[in-house]
Design a protein around this motif. Structure first.
Motif, PDB file in Angstrom:
ATOM      1  N   GLN A 201       0.798  -1.065  -0.130  1.00  0.00           N
ATOM      2  CA  GLN A 201       0.043   0.130  -0.072  1.00  0.00           C
ATOM      3  C   GLN A 201       0.768   1.273   0.061  1.00  0.00           C
ATOM      4  O   GLN A 201       2.027   1.314   0.580  1.00  0.00           O
ATOM      5  N   THR A 202       0.419   2.345  -0.705  1.00  0.00           N
ATOM      6  CA  THR A 202       1.023   3.531  -0.741  1.00  0.00           C
ATOM      7  C   THR A 202       0.322   4.541   0.285  1.00  0.00           C
ATOM      8  O   THR A 202      -0.953   4.409   0.439  1.00  0.00           O
ATOM      9  N   PRO A 203       0.933   5.671   0.609  1.00  0.00           N
ATOM     10  CA  PRO A 203       0.355   6.736   1.432  1.00  0.00           C
ATOM     11  C   PRO A 203      -0.898   7.187   0.629  1.00  0.00           C
ATOM     12  O   PRO A 203      -2.189   7.436   1.150  1.00  0.00           O
ATOM     13  N   LEU A 204      -0.921   7.392  -0.848  1.00  0.00           N
ATOM     14  CA  LEU A 204      -2.168   7.898  -1.349  1.00  0.00           C
ATOM     15  C   LEU A 204      -3.134   6.827  -1.261  1.00  0.00           C
ATOM     16  O   LEU A 204      -4.255   7.175  -1.247  1.00  0.00           O
ATOM     17  N   GLY A 205      -2.867   5.445  -1.346  1.00  0.00           N
ATOM     18  CA  GLY A 205      -4.043   4.523  -1.348  1.00  0.00           C
ATOM     19  C   GLY A 205      -4.591   4.333   0.182  1.00  0.00           C
ATOM     20  O   GLY A 205      -5.924   4.612   0.231  1.00  0.00           O
ATOM     21  N   GLY A 206      -3.849   4.770   0.868  1.00  0.00           N
ATOM     22  CA  GLY A 206      -4.403   4.885   2.317  1.00  0.00           C
ATOM     23  C   GLY A 206      -5.132   6.062   2.727  1.00  0.00           C
ATOM     24  O   GLY A 206      -6.413   6.046   3.425  1.00  0.00           O
ATOM     25  N   VAL A 207      -4.675   7.155   2.277  1.00  0.00           N
ATOM     26  CA  VAL A 207      -5.793   8.396   2.164  1.00  0.00           C
ATOM     27  C   VAL A 207      -6.828   8.388   1.419  1.00  0.00           C
ATOM     28  O   VAL A 207      -7.965   8.865   1.738  1.00  0.00           O
ATOM     29  N   ALA A 208      -6.992   7.630   0.262  1.00  0.00           N
ATOM     30  CA  ALA A 208      -8.071   7.387  -0.429  1.00  0.00           C
ATOM     31  C   ALA A 208      -9.082   6.701   0.155  1.00  0.00           C
ATOM     32  O   ALA A 208     -10.154   6.839   0.260  1.00  0.00           O
TER      33      ALA A 208
ATOM     34  N   LYS B 107      -4.810  15.620  -2.505  1.00  0.00           N
ATOM     35  CA  LYS B 107      -4.337  16.674  -3.272  1.00  0.00           C
ATOM     36  C   LYS B 107      -2.791  17.115  -2.901  1.00  0.00           C
ATOM     37  O   LYS B 107      -1.984  17.033  -3.828  1.00  0.00           O
ATOM     38  N   LEU B 108      -2.415  16.792  -1.748  1.00  0.00           N
ATOM     39  CA  LEU B 108      -0.908  17.186  -1.365  1.00  0.00           C
ATOM     40  C   LEU B 108      -0.094  15.949  -1.721  1.00  0.00           C
ATOM     41  O   LEU B 108       0.981  16.484  -2.269  1.00  0.00           O
ATOM     42  N   LEU B 109      -0.329  14.720  -1.647  1.00  0.00           N
ATOM     43  CA  LEU B 109       0.259  13.853  -2.185  1.00  0.00           C
ATOM     44  C   LEU B 109       0.424  13.801  -3.693  1.00  0.00           C
ATOM     45  O   LEU B 109       1.402  13.272  -4.334  1.00  0.00           O
ATOM     46  N   LEU B 110      -0.746  13.968  -4.514  1.00  0.00           N
ATOM     47  CA  LEU B 110      -0.487  14.108  -5.824  1.00  0.00           C
ATOM     48  C   LEU B 110       0.192  15.383  -6.244  1.00  0.00           C
ATOM     49  O   LEU B 110       1.093  15.228  -7.190  1.00  0.00           O
ATOM     50  N   GLU B 111       0.191  16.332  -5.696  1.00  0.00           N
ATOM     51  CA  GLU B 111       1.237  17.359  -5.883  1.00  0.00           C
ATOM     52  C   GLU B 111       2.514  17.185  -5.705  1.00  0.00           C
ATOM     53  O   GLU B 111       3.444  17.686  -6.272  1.00  0.00           O
TER      54      GLU B 111
ATOM     55  N   LYS C 191     -17.120  10.488  -2.697  1.00  0.00           N
ATOM     56  CA  LYS C 191     -17.411  10.838  -3.920  1.00  0.00           C
ATOM     57  C   LYS C 191     -16.318  12.012  -4.328  1.00  0.00           C
ATOM     58  O   LYS C 191     -16.047  12.041  -5.820  1.00  0.00           O
ATOM     59  N   GLU C 192     -16.199  13.005  -3.642  1.00  0.00           N
ATOM     60  CA  GLU C 192     -15.245  14.106  -3.822  1.00  0.00           C
ATOM     61  C   GLU C 192     -13.918  13.459  -4.303  1.00  0.00           C
ATOM     62  O   GLU C 192     -13.428  14.254  -5.341  1.00  0.00           O
ATOM     63  N   ILE C 193     -13.393  12.694  -3.799  1.00  0.00           N
ATOM     64  CA  ILE C 193     -12.100  11.982  -3.939  1.00  0.00           C
ATOM     65  C   ILE C 193     -12.247  11.317  -5.212  1.00  0.00           C
ATOM     66  O   ILE C 193     -11.207  11.392  -6.171  1.00  0.00           O
ATOM     67  N   VAL C 194     -12.908  10.761  -5.462  1.00  0.00           N
ATOM     68  CA  VAL C 194     -13.343   9.811  -6.879  1.00  0.00           C
ATOM     69  C   VAL C 194     -13.423  10.884  -7.926  1.00  0.00           C
ATOM     70  O   VAL C 194     -12.577  10.765  -8.955  1.00  0.00           O
ATOM     71  N   GLU C 195     -14.197  11.891  -7.732  1.00  0.00           N
ATOM     72  CA  GLU C 195     -14.207  13.181  -8.822  1.00  0.00           C
ATOM     73  C   GLU C 195     -12.968  13.638  -9.169  1.00  0.00           C
ATOM     74  O   GLU C 195     -12.432  13.704 -10.061  1.00  0.00           O
ATOM     75  N   TYR C 196     -12.153  14.018  -8.069  1.00  0.00           N
ATOM     76  CA  TYR C 196     -10.788  14.793  -8.248  1.00  0.00           C
ATOM     77  C   TYR C 196      -9.850  13.560  -8.771  1.00  0.00           C
ATOM     78  O   TYR C 196      -9.272  14.134  -9.681  1.00  0.00           O
TER      79      TYR C 196
ATOM     80  N   ILE D 237     -10.476  11.330 -10.716  1.00  0.00           N
ATOM     81  CA  ILE D 237     -10.671  11.066 -12.125  1.00  0.00           C
ATOM     82  C   ILE D 237     -10.439  12.545 -12.931  1.00  0.00           C
ATOM     83  O   ILE D 237      -9.775  12.292 -13.992  1.00  0.00           O
ATOM     84  N   GLN D 238     -10.486  13.622 -12.552  1.00  0.00           N
ATOM     85  CA  GLN D 238     -10.072  15.072 -12.949  1.00  0.00           C
ATOM     86  C   GLN D 238      -8.623  14.965 -13.038  1.00  0.00           C
ATOM     87  O   GLN D 238      -8.183  15.640 -14.260  1.00  0.00           O
ATOM     88  N   CYS D 239      -8.005  14.321 -12.277  1.00  0.00           N
ATOM     89  CA  CYS D 239      -6.525  14.297 -12.520  1.00  0.00           C
ATOM     90  C   CYS D 239      -5.846  13.261 -13.359  1.00  0.00           C
ATOM     91  O   CYS D 239      -4.737  13.004 -13.394  1.00  0.00           O
ATOM     92  N   GLY D 240      -7.078  12.184 -13.894  1.00  0.00           N
ATOM     93  CA  GLY D 240      -6.585  11.428 -14.860  1.00  0.00           C
ATOM     94  C   GLY D 240      -6.427   9.966 -14.435  1.00  0.00           C
ATOM     95  O   GLY D 240      -6.003   9.162 -15.010  1.00  0.00           O
TER      96      GLY D 240
END
Length: 168
Positions: A84-91, A100-104, A129-134, A136-139
């Motif tokens: 697992q990655t930090p992004l996976g845990g936060v999602a 957002k911070l991890l993606l940046e 939902k907001e994370i899903v949308e974000y 997807i918006q980020c690719g």
């Protein structure tokens, strides 16, 4: 040059300091942890399960601590022993600001977090939902499948996250 000998007491004390640092990351004690890193502690220190300081801080929602660790060079995609990655845990936890911070900081948006599950799948599974949308918006790859061939929507449906995802 004479070899440096480390006593058992020094080794015990260092192990104790490492445990304290892991707790500081979990609890968001940013200032103390930063001073330990400035004194030479690795910003990529991990526990026996491979959870890094960054993984612990982000998973527990400690934004300031996560930001500090990233600024000190913590590896944004370093996996724990479960893959697992930090992004996976936060999602999974549902913290959009940390996503957002991890993606940046360059986190891999479609990282396999075990069994082919991506951060998008975790967010969908738990109705964030907001994370899903974000994501997807980020690719994020909406067509990704787990090793068992399950899609994002199927994962959300199994866990009940689909209700939040689609407002059912």
């Amino acid at each position: 040059m004479e070899a440096i000998t480390v006593t058992q007491e020094e080794e015990r004390r260092y192990a104790e300091l490492q445990m304290m640092a892991l707790d500081f990351a979990r609890n968001g004690d940013t200032e103390t942890l930063e001073s330990m890193i400035q004194a030479g502690l690795s910003e990529n220190l991990s526990d026996e399960k491979g959870n890094t300081l960054l993984m612990l801080a982000s998973y527990r929602g400690n934004f300031a601590c996560t930001k500090m660790l990233l600024s000190k060079g913590a590896m944004v995609d370093r996996r724990n022993s479960r893959g697992q990655t930090p992004l996976g845990g936060v999602a999974f936890k549902g913290d959009l600001d940390l996503v957002k911070l991890l993606l940046e900081a360059g986190a891999e948006i479609d990282a396999d977090n075990g069994g082919g599950k991506t951060p998008l799948m975790f967010a969908a599974m738990f109705g964030h939902k907001e994370i899903v949308e974000y994501l997807i918006q980020c690719g994020a790859d909406t067509k990704a499948q787990t090793f068992l061939g399950m899609s994002v929507v199927q994962m959300a449906n199994i866990t009940g996250g689909i209700r939040n995802f689609f407002g059912k």
